[in-house]
Enzyme design. Sequence first.
Site, short mmCIF file in Angstrom:
data_model
loop_
_atom_site.label_atom_id
_atom_site.label_comp_id
_atom_site.label_asym_id
_atom_site.label_seq_id
_atom_site.Cartn_x
_atom_site.Cartn_y
_atom_site.Cartn_z
N LYS A 191 -15.75 19.79 -0.32
CA LYS A 191 -14.50 19.42 -0.68
C LYS A 191 -14.50 18.14 -1.12
O LYS A 191 -15.28 17.05 -0.52
CB LYS A 191 -13.41 19.55 0.56
N ASP A 240 0.72 -1.19 0.13
CA ASP A 240 0.07 0.07 0.16
C ASP A 240 0.95 1.07 0.04
O ASP A 240 2.17 1.23 0.23
CB ASP A 240 -0.76 0.03 1.29
N PHE A 284 -18.92 12.00 3.74
CA PHE A 284 -18.11 11.57 2.48
C PHE A 284 -18.74 10.15 2.16
O PHE A 284 -19.13 9.27 3.13
CB PHE A 284 -16.74 11.35 3.13
N ARG A 322 -1.00 15.01 -2.24
CA ARG A 322 -2.32 14.83 -2.46
C ARG A 322 -3.21 15.81 -2.65
O ARG A 322 -3.08 17.09 -1.79
CB ARG A 322 -2.80 14.09 -0.92
N THR A 358 -0.30 4.93 1.17
CA THR A 358 -0.40 5.87 2.29
C THR A 358 -0.11 5.22 3.61
O THR A 358 -0.84 4.15 3.54
CB THR A 358 -1.53 6.38 2.01
#
Lengths: 348, 1162
Positions: free
Chosen positions: B627, B458, B604, B662, B460
């Site tokens: 956002k 992975d 989200f 990011r 992050t």
Amino acid sequence: MNGQAAGSSSGGSGDGGAAPRRNTRKPKYSKFTQQELPACKPILTPKWVISVFVLVGVIFVPIGLVSLMASRKVVEIVDRYDDACVPPNTTDKLAYIQNPTISKNCTRTLTVPKDMDAPIFVYYQLDNFYQNHRRYVKSRSDTQLRDASKANDTSTCDPESVANGTAIVPCGLIAWSTFNDTYGFVHNSKNLTVDKKDISWKSDREHKFGSDVFPKNFQKGPLIGGKTLDPNIPLSQQEDLIVWMRTAALPTFRKLYGRIHTDLKKGDSITVALENNYNTYSFSGKKKLVLSTSTWLGGKNDFLGLAYLTVGGLCFFLAFAFTLLYLIKPRKLGDNNYLSWNRNPAGR
Amino acid sequence: MASERPLLDASPRPPPPPPPPASSLLPPPQQEPPLRADRLAFSLDVPDPFRREDHPQQQQPDASRSVVVGDPSAAAAAAAGFAGNAIRTAKYSVLTFLPRNLFEQFRRLSYVYFLAITVLNQLPQVAVFGRGASVLPLAFVLFVTAVKDAYEDFRRHRSDRQENNRLARVLAAFSAPGGGEFPPKKWKHIRVGDVVRVASSETLPADMVLLATSDPSGVAHVQTVNLDGETNLKTRYAKQETQVRFSQDGSVGGVLHCERPNRNIYGFQANLEIDGKRVSLGPSNIVLRGCELKNTTWAIGVVVYAGKETKVMLNSSGAPSKRSRLETQLNRETVILSIMLIGMCTTASVLAGIWILNHRGDLELTQFFREKDYTTGKNYNYYGMGMQIFITFLMAVIVYQVIIPISLYISMELVRLGQAYFMGADKDLYDESSRSKFQCRALNINEDLGQIKYVFSDKTGTLTENKMEFQCASIRGVDYCSGKDSCGYSVVVDDLLWTPKMAVRTDPQLLKLLRSGGTDEETKLALEFFLALAACNTIVPLVLDTRDSKQKLIDYQGESPDEQALVYAAASYGIVLVERTSGYVVIDVLGDRQRFDILGLHEFDSDRKRMSVIVGCPNKTVKLYVKGADSSLFGITKSSLDLDIVRATEAHLHKYSSLGLRTLVVGMRELSLPEFEEWQLAYENASTAVLGRGNLLRSVAANIENNIHILGATGIEDKLQDGVPEAIESLRQADIKVWILTGDKQETAISIGYSCKLLTNDMTQIVINSNSKESCKRSLEEALATAKKLRITSSTGTLSPELASESAGITLALIIDGNSLVYILETELQEELFKVARECSVVLCCRVAPLQKAGIVALIKNRTDDMTLAIGDGANDVSMIQMADVGVGISGQEGRQAVMASDFAMGQFRFLVPLLLVHGHWNYQRMSYMILYNFYKNATFVLVLFWYVLYTAFTLTTAITEWSSLLYTVLYTSLPTIVVGILDKDLSKETLLAYPKLYGSGQRDEKYNVNLFVLNMLEALWQSLVIFYIPYFAYRQSTIDMSSLGDLWALAPVIVVNMLLAMDIFRWNWIVHAFVWGTIAATTICLFVIDSIWVLPGYGCPRKLNAFMSLHAMVPHFVIKAFSEHFIPSDIQIAREIEKSENVNLVNRSEVSMTRLDDPRR
């Protein structure tokens, strides 16, 4: 500005308190936990290899020589008598041995090949007799042999545990089949006494066979397997039985019959008066009488000496061969260029 | 003052229905999941495998439970099925222990085999060993395991008891004496429906819905470290309805409907009927058992799930069990050994038959057979030829059973335990920053670490630290990226100086623009941009005291590191979030404290890939701040208006992501009153629904989130962890392929690839980025063609593709995105992808969903024999970690889900290098050697037994006493191999790190394969012949008795196999010395002891020590060893010589980079 900087630094230190993770303590350093204990790391360098071979050779060859010499010193007379003692013209050897009315006396004459120093050991040797047969080995009762009160402890002795309804002492196939040929020796027309004391192991006499256990109801069954025992002598003194009951490891074996404490000279002739009682005819076993001197190594056996000599010699040869090989095809130890990924030139 | 009042009260024209109390109008903010760019795509939908089963859409209407608040008896009456709060983690009780534990133990096949042999031995005709002696080993093993299990269970009982007897304050019924009080009650007596009061720093006894807290707005903070390992505080809310009611008269009430207990710790849906109203409850209203209350004086909640139905209990399941590759291969050899066993038994029984056939006439009179028992006149223990052969066969199975080494399985367990201890104790695997040790969670795949060929990582939190730092901002098409000094910004509250904990580097130009106080569009929008950053999140500011009494510190706590970074950034520019409650936030805008009402919050989710808040501003306008990911936000912009800005922002985004940052895009929209009212109605309906609420809310959000003005974009740096490039370089030198699977954007992924040295400039990149199956197919074919072309031009044709492309200096890198993978995985294109991927030395997958990660791992795992390792830190890596042969979890910032699913857990990515190259190599080498050695030593012994049977008329007598033959595997020979299996090191850590290529020995199965097995069996054959025949010839025709010779044959194999072990040991430290020589001594002593027991036949046997003459058997092994080590040396042998000559520090180019790994950090 300064105040703010101080603020952020104190915040940094506060972080530790705010975040109590699964705080495992740092592993303590010790040579053990880091697997770094002082250690010897042997590597088979040519020097080492050659010295090991030479060393082994140096040790083994003398051992071999000494053993071989010791074995060669032993004088041994072996006489097979099972066939010779059957009266000529007997067709059915089994019938002969099973018939108690026929006399089993037999006379053999032996010639001494070399000087034999006392003590001379008298053995009988049986061939093809499987004292290690599973049925046979198990058929004994050690508790009964040791303890007078356990006379009825015969469960492990089948098929020779009871006769006529009462327990047999000593029970079992092994005791039942005790060897019963006897030997008498005449030398220069003088009887040679055979010392039958201490032919068994001391530990057996003292601990395995009871001094208050007497034979009882022994060889009373329909088939007699071998020696009958004097019911008045305790088992601990029945040394032939004790010797017999220490079962042999291999189907060809010797057992000690007694010792002769007289020196014999080369060319002497000995007359053996023997009673050929024991039945080996049913399974075509052989019976031999053996007279042998002894050394520190034991009886006559060249094998060990030869084995040591061979291996010792081989080691000398290998030391030589490896020396040659190392000279012909030397390799620098610990050379990077021999690593597999360095061996092939790059770009191939 | 107006700003302090709810927006709608102040509206000039009140809406037709009478306005309800302000507080009830304000829907509570929903807890928002961590917002992270790489999670944006998929985060919540598939965070873990448990989730699918309790997806709200699949819920049946009857799947809910009703709880009467404050009345546990009513709740119990409503549904008798509620569990009490007593927990039970213990497996057994006194009564069930024996049957259950035995059942568990006999699930291992080897124990069943052992049991079968033991049972066979109990038949009187077949009994080889005495009954006691034959049961003993099995009984011993079972007993030891049972004692271990019992002890573990006892500890579980004890901790259960402690847990169950803890005290909590529970509201007594009003009718009872002391009604309205909170008398203490034991945890185990708490029932569903009880109202519990928890004070600060106390642990919650059960899953509870918050009713009221000490905070007037109903906020409570909990720390969930016990649940998911996250240390930051999470905010939970009590509903205003219950909060108000409790604060008025201390009463509680209502009926609560909630879902059935489930494992999802991030989900909860319920509603509360109180005072005739229905109030919706979500995950932000529930606090879970095991959490601790923090920064809140007290909180009151009603128990909804208790005991084993709590989420923490439902989630406590161990890691999945995997089997190591060596163990699988070992089964193959076990089959070969079984065939050998059957062969030997057949030989023995056939020969026994022939012997009986030849002697069948003599059996009655032969003294040592005596067929008949004369007391009965029948045959004694003789059942005719056929039966005799069969019995012999069975007995042979019993005698030769040890050729299949049962003790090996126990030894392997012990060795793994020891290896795990040393891995955990290695200081090089200890992470100082997170204070976490290396953890071995799966105990049966240690040796797999030495054979890894593929590492799937992975990005992050694994390659990077997951500590976000705000770097760049693009506001209305202007790039502000030149942040230099980090001057902090503070606000003054009640004469105290409040300073954010972290200061972010600020861009002077942007700072100047903001501070100018101008009223032009540019300044206003810049302000809006930072307001959006400060408001559109779920961050809670905590005010901490400092040593300076004049100063306070603001610590922003939240679940998403990205959001923290953004809020800190906004604070540094002067827009400081000061306070957050369930209804409003207080933001200090350049020294002016303002209150913003949070009217609604759209969580989200992975479809929208964005979040939004609806804010009532002090100037009575209503604004929507959004956002989210760029793709998501550009889709809902008012593109007609902002075309230039969108273009400029896109360009900046591209620039940021190629820097490895990011990115997030921030947008805003002003809502008109009708729009707002329409939304509010829909929002309230949706948020009180019990079932399908998630979908409803999503559609409400999608309706309002349109026509967005783009405010700008942010770039956040995710710093690489220490030593990552060096670690990847080492892994690649060790011929381990490193694949990166990330949720990030392609540009970000590629730039991270460059910064961790996975990608280099001399690589040819193949990018597959398609939107349909056809185009995927085409790109794959092209890629394959490119690869072929490269191979043909660069190689002479005979080398393997990997070697060829590498040796030519041209390497391929495949970059593929999640969209394309949708069309490739699980279809026939998989095969093509596999071929392409095999040609490439680097593979980067970006924008992949968790299940796609697992799919990629499966792609390699199912098509090759190569071992795969997956490493990750987040919940989205769980499926990949479970799929791979070895799963490694990073115990990092992102909670413990990955760790819980992993086989090994550690603190840093760079630990992978010592883990694989050093410990993996050692474990593999040790375990391989131990297995082969165990096969060899048992075969040697069994063959000695076999040769003897040839001289006993094939009746399976053993000259060796039964005790010795049972002790042989257990005591005489097993301890040294275990110690060597734990402690021996073929090479030192430094050498292994300096020459990563040495790792190849495990990848190529060099230490354990069929050839080595055959070689070991030949060795066993030769040595058994020597061990048997030297005494045989030496004592042929002598007076030697069975027990003496048996002792020789028992001691000689012990000496010989231990000497062989001694020859093969690489490192002699005092422990090894003690065990090897100690074992030989102990065996000798044991034999003397056995022979001093008068019942046993061997009583008083001398001559044992002649067994040393069997050392002749060692010569060939020594010759072969000396020869092969010098003339056909393995890499490991040469490395050992290098190590011995101690020039290890002077060599090799990789040494330079490796020294950094060895150094303690800074």
